[in-house]
Design a protein around this motif. Structure first.
Motif, PDB file in Angstrom:
ATOM      1  N   ARG A  62      46.241 -89.179 -51.323  1.00  0.00           N
ATOM      2  CA  ARG A  62      46.946 -89.755 -52.466  1.00  0.00           C
ATOM      3  C   ARG A  62      47.528 -88.659 -53.358  1.00  0.00           C
ATOM      4  O   ARG A  62      46.811 -87.715 -53.716  1.00  0.00           O
ATOM      5  N   PRO A  63      48.799 -88.792 -53.741  1.00  0.00           N
ATOM      6  CA  PRO A  63      49.367 -87.848 -54.715  1.00  0.00           C
ATOM      7  C   PRO A  63      48.593 -87.919 -56.025  1.00  0.00           C
ATOM      8  O   PRO A  63      48.257 -89.002 -56.501  1.00  0.00           O
ATOM      9  N   GLY A  64      48.299 -86.772 -56.602  1.00  0.00           N
ATOM     10  CA  GLY A  64      47.612 -86.732 -57.881  1.00  0.00           C
ATOM     11  C   GLY A  64      46.107 -86.859 -57.787  1.00  0.00           C
ATOM     12  O   GLY A  64      45.412 -86.746 -58.792  1.00  0.00           O
TER      13      GLY A  64
ATOM     14  N   SER B 288      54.605-103.457 -64.764  1.00  0.00           N
ATOM     15  CA  SER B 288      55.305-102.432 -63.976  1.00  0.00           C
ATOM     16  C   SER B 288      54.552-102.053 -62.708  1.00  0.00           C
ATOM     17  O   SER B 288      55.064-101.304 -61.883  1.00  0.00           O
ATOM     18  N   LYS B 289      53.318-102.562 -62.552  1.00  0.00           N
ATOM     19  CA  LYS B 289      52.444-102.230 -61.420  1.00  0.00           C
ATOM     20  C   LYS B 289      52.186-100.735 -61.335  1.00  0.00           C
ATOM     21  O   LYS B 289      52.018-100.161 -60.264  1.00  0.00           O
ATOM     22  N   ASP B 290      52.175-100.105 -62.500  1.00  0.00           N
ATOM     23  CA  ASP B 290      51.935 -98.669 -62.577  1.00  0.00           C
ATOM     24  C   ASP B 290      50.636 -98.442 -63.362  1.00  0.00           C
ATOM     25  O   ASP B 290      49.992 -99.383 -63.806  1.00  0.00           O
ATOM     26  N   SER B 291      50.265 -97.175 -63.523  1.00  0.00           N
ATOM     27  CA  SER B 291      49.085 -96.844 -64.319  1.00  0.00           C
ATOM     28  C   SER B 291      49.504 -96.029 -65.534  1.00  0.00           C
ATOM     29  O   SER B 291      50.628 -95.508 -65.578  1.00  0.00           O
TER      30      SER B 291
ATOM     31  N   LEU C  58      52.509 -99.213 -56.783  1.00  0.00           N
ATOM     32  CA  LEU C  58      53.879 -98.872 -56.392  1.00  0.00           C
ATOM     33  C   LEU C  58      53.890 -98.007 -55.137  1.00  0.00           C
ATOM     34  O   LEU C  58      53.008 -97.166 -54.944  1.00  0.00           O
ATOM     35  N   PRO C  59      54.892 -98.189 -54.272  1.00  0.00           N
ATOM     36  CA  PRO C  59      55.006 -97.337 -53.084  1.00  0.00           C
ATOM     37  C   PRO C  59      55.205 -95.877 -53.485  1.00  0.00           C
ATOM     38  O   PRO C  59      55.917 -95.570 -54.445  1.00  0.00           O
ATOM     39  N   GLN C  60      54.553 -94.987 -52.758  1.00  0.00           N
ATOM     40  CA  GLN C  60      54.706 -93.558 -52.965  1.00  0.00           C
ATOM     41  C   GLN C  60      54.959 -92.908 -51.608  1.00  0.00           C
ATOM     42  O   GLN C  60      55.044 -93.576 -50.588  1.00  0.00           O
ATOM     43  N   SER C  61      55.049 -91.606 -51.591  1.00  0.00           N
ATOM     44  CA  SER C  61      55.154 -90.879 -50.323  1.00  0.00           C
ATOM     45  C   SER C  61      54.170 -89.722 -50.348  1.00  0.00           C
ATOM     46  O   SER C  61      53.831 -89.212 -51.415  1.00  0.00           O
ATOM     47  N   THR C  62      53.702 -89.341 -49.183  1.00  0.00           N
ATOM     48  CA  THR C  62      52.770 -88.232 -49.078  1.00  0.00           C
ATOM     49  C   THR C  62      52.915 -87.589 -47.710  1.00  0.00           C
ATOM     50  O   THR C  62      53.562 -88.135 -46.811  1.00  0.00           O
TER      51      THR C  62
ATOM     52  N   GLU D  61      50.445 -86.783 -38.565  1.00  0.00           N
ATOM     53  CA  GLU D  61      51.800 -86.758 -38.002  1.00  0.00           C
ATOM     54  C   GLU D  61      52.590 -85.519 -38.417  1.00  0.00           C
ATOM     55  O   GLU D  61      53.670 -85.273 -37.893  1.00  0.00           O
ATOM     56  N   GLN D  62      52.055 -84.779 -39.392  1.00  0.00           N
ATOM     57  CA  GLN D  62      52.710 -83.565 -39.881  1.00  0.00           C
ATOM     58  C   GLN D  62      54.123 -83.822 -40.408  1.00  0.00           C
ATOM     59  O   GLN D  62      55.069 -83.080 -40.135  1.00  0.00           O
ATOM     60  N   LYS D  63      54.243 -84.877 -41.184  1.00  0.00           N
ATOM     61  CA  LYS D  63      55.515 -85.193 -41.812  1.00  0.00           C
ATOM     62  C   LYS D  63      55.270 -86.084 -43.022  1.00  0.00           C
ATOM     63  O   LYS D  63      54.180 -86.668 -43.179  1.00  0.00           O
ATOM     64  N   VAL D  64      56.261 -86.178 -43.879  1.00  0.00           N
ATOM     65  CA  VAL D  64      56.158 -87.039 -45.051  1.00  0.00           C
ATOM     66  C   VAL D  64      56.325 -88.490 -44.626  1.00  0.00           C
ATOM     67  O   VAL D  64      57.245 -88.832 -43.878  1.00  0.00           O
ATOM     68  N   GLU D  65      55.415 -89.347 -45.110  1.00  0.00           N
ATOM     69  CA  GLU D  65      55.464 -90.766 -44.776  1.00  0.00           C
ATOM     70  C   GLU D  65      55.250 -91.600 -46.036  1.00  0.00           C
ATOM     71  O   GLU D  65      54.675 -91.117 -47.017  1.00  0.00           O
ATOM     72  N   PRO D  66      55.690 -92.864 -46.017  1.00  0.00           N
ATOM     73  CA  PRO D  66      55.439 -93.742 -47.169  1.00  0.00           C
ATOM     74  C   PRO D  66      53.954 -94.058 -47.295  1.00  0.00           C
ATOM     75  O   PRO D  66      53.225 -94.082 -46.297  1.00  0.00           O
ATOM     76  N   LEU D  67      53.514 -94.306 -48.505  1.00  0.00           N
ATOM     77  CA  LEU D  67      52.106 -94.606 -48.766  1.00  0.00           C
ATOM     78  C   LEU D  67      52.005 -95.806 -49.698  1.00  0.00           C
ATOM     79  O   LEU D  67      52.574 -95.811 -50.783  1.00  0.00           O
ATOM     80  N   THR D  68      51.280 -96.817 -49.241  1.00  0.00           N
ATOM     81  CA  THR D  68      50.959 -97.968 -50.085  1.00  0.00           C
ATOM     82  C   THR D  68      49.449 -98.032 -50.221  1.00  0.00           C
ATOM     83  O   THR D  68      48.731 -98.135 -49.223  1.00  0.00           O
ATOM     84  N   ILE D  69      48.976 -97.946 -51.444  1.00  0.00           N
ATOM     85  CA  ILE D  69      47.537 -97.887 -51.699  1.00  0.00           C
ATOM     86  C   ILE D  69      46.987 -99.287 -51.955  1.00  0.00           C
ATOM     87  O   ILE D  69      47.532-100.048 -52.755  1.00  0.00           O
TER      88      ILE D  69
END
Length: 332
Positions: free
Chosen positions: A100-102, A171-174, A274-278, A283-291
């Protein structure tokens, strides 16, 4: 490591989704009245359930394993454990390869070679603060009649807490927040400069609380815009009381008899809807992340009692250090 203190030593253990969370307190004086009931009030203040906090509900019932006999501390190490009963580890299965980012997911995996327990944040979870709160109750008893009280000043940049939480929910944010702690009744003389100053010890304890990213004492950063004639706190009696308290009850790293006042900045919860990316480690690549899972919308809502505990732990330790010092001071 996981131990804080010189005389009043607290050692924390456990993981969010492990068997339990706990604390071992060594160096506590004997003869202090203590029971599980004494712990319940502050523990209840930390619990989830209010709007903006996680839906995960645990009993958070403390079990005192040692160090208390006939209702009083014995002088031996005090061990307190809290069993985890409401875990959903499957909610975190994707996070081993998708940090997770952050959050501490990425750094803990690298540091411990992937052997860390990542479910629920593992040892980096805010749930670990249960042990701090329990130790804080004992520390407050040592400091009595001095008292520590914390309050939320703002959430998401707003002083209207309910409005801020509602906006974040929509906003579905924190969101983060600012929490202030005031310790009253600390006598003149606590603190061991340079590296054992009151600011140093409180800050070290406070930064053990997950999500704390800043701290300021007294007028804090505002002192940089003051003149000396404004910033200086004029002393008005032999006890050190002053007209103002821009220095937050501390001079030269030593308590000066005025209220110790400090504020902390609490960052937004990293786990958001909210959708993020990590970066996918597999896979060694950036992918979408839904928590998915259960998370606090605002961690700051549950911080006040933990902040009080951290301050009390640091000051109780400094108090016991002072009592064993050959100096003149014989404070609380």
């Amino acid at each position: 490591m996981n131990t804080f203190g010189t005389i009043f030593k607290t050692s924390i253990f456990g993981e969010s989704h492990g068997n339990g969370i706990g604390i071992v307190i060594d160096g506590c004086p004997s003869g202090i009245p203590l029971s599980t009931d004494d712990l319940l009030h502050d523990l209840s203040r930390r619990k989830a359930g209010a709007k903006g906090t996680t839906p995960r509900k645990e009993d958070d019932l403390p079990e005192i394993l040692s160090g208390v006999f006939n209702g009083h501390t014995t002088g031996a190490p005090i061990a307190i454990i809290f069993r985890n009963n409401n875990t959903k580890s499957k909610d975190y299965s994707q996070l081993f390869d998708h940090p997770r980012p952050g959050h501490a997911d990425f750094v803990s995996r690298v540091k411990y070679g992937g052997f860390n327990d990542y479910t629920g944040g593992g040892h980096f979870s805010g749930r670990i603060t249960l042990g701090l709160v329990a130790a804080g109750v004992i520390a407050k008893k040592i400091l009595s009649p001095a008292t520590a009280a914390a309050r939320i000043l703002e959430i998401g940049g707003m002083t209207d807490i309910d409005k801020a939480i509602e906006a974040a929910q929509l906003s579905k944010d924190s969101v983060g927040g600012i929490v202030e702690c005031t310790v009253k009744g600390i006598p003149v003389g606590l603190g061991e400069p340079f590296f054992g100053s009151v600011e140093s010890e409180i800050s070290r304890a406070v930064f053990s609380i997950p999500a704390i990213k800043g701290i300021e004492f007294g007028a804090g950063f505002a002192v940089s815009r003051m003149t000396g004639s404004v910033c200086n706190d004029n002393i008005i009696d032999a006890d050190g009381h002053a007209e103002t308290n821009n220095n937050g009850g501390i001079n030269g790293g030593i308590s000066n008899g005025n209220d110790i006042v400090f504020r902390v900045a609490v960052k937004p919860t990293p786990s958001i809807s909210l959708p993020q990316s990590t970066f996918s480690i597999k896979e060694q690549k950036v992918e979408p992340l839904t928590i998915t899972g259960r998370h606090d919308l605002c961690i700051a809502l549950r911080v006040p009692v933990v902040l009080e505990a951290a301050a009390a732990i640091a000051l109780a330790d400094l108090s016991l250090v002072a009592q064993q010092s050959p100096r003149v001071f014989k404070g609380a």
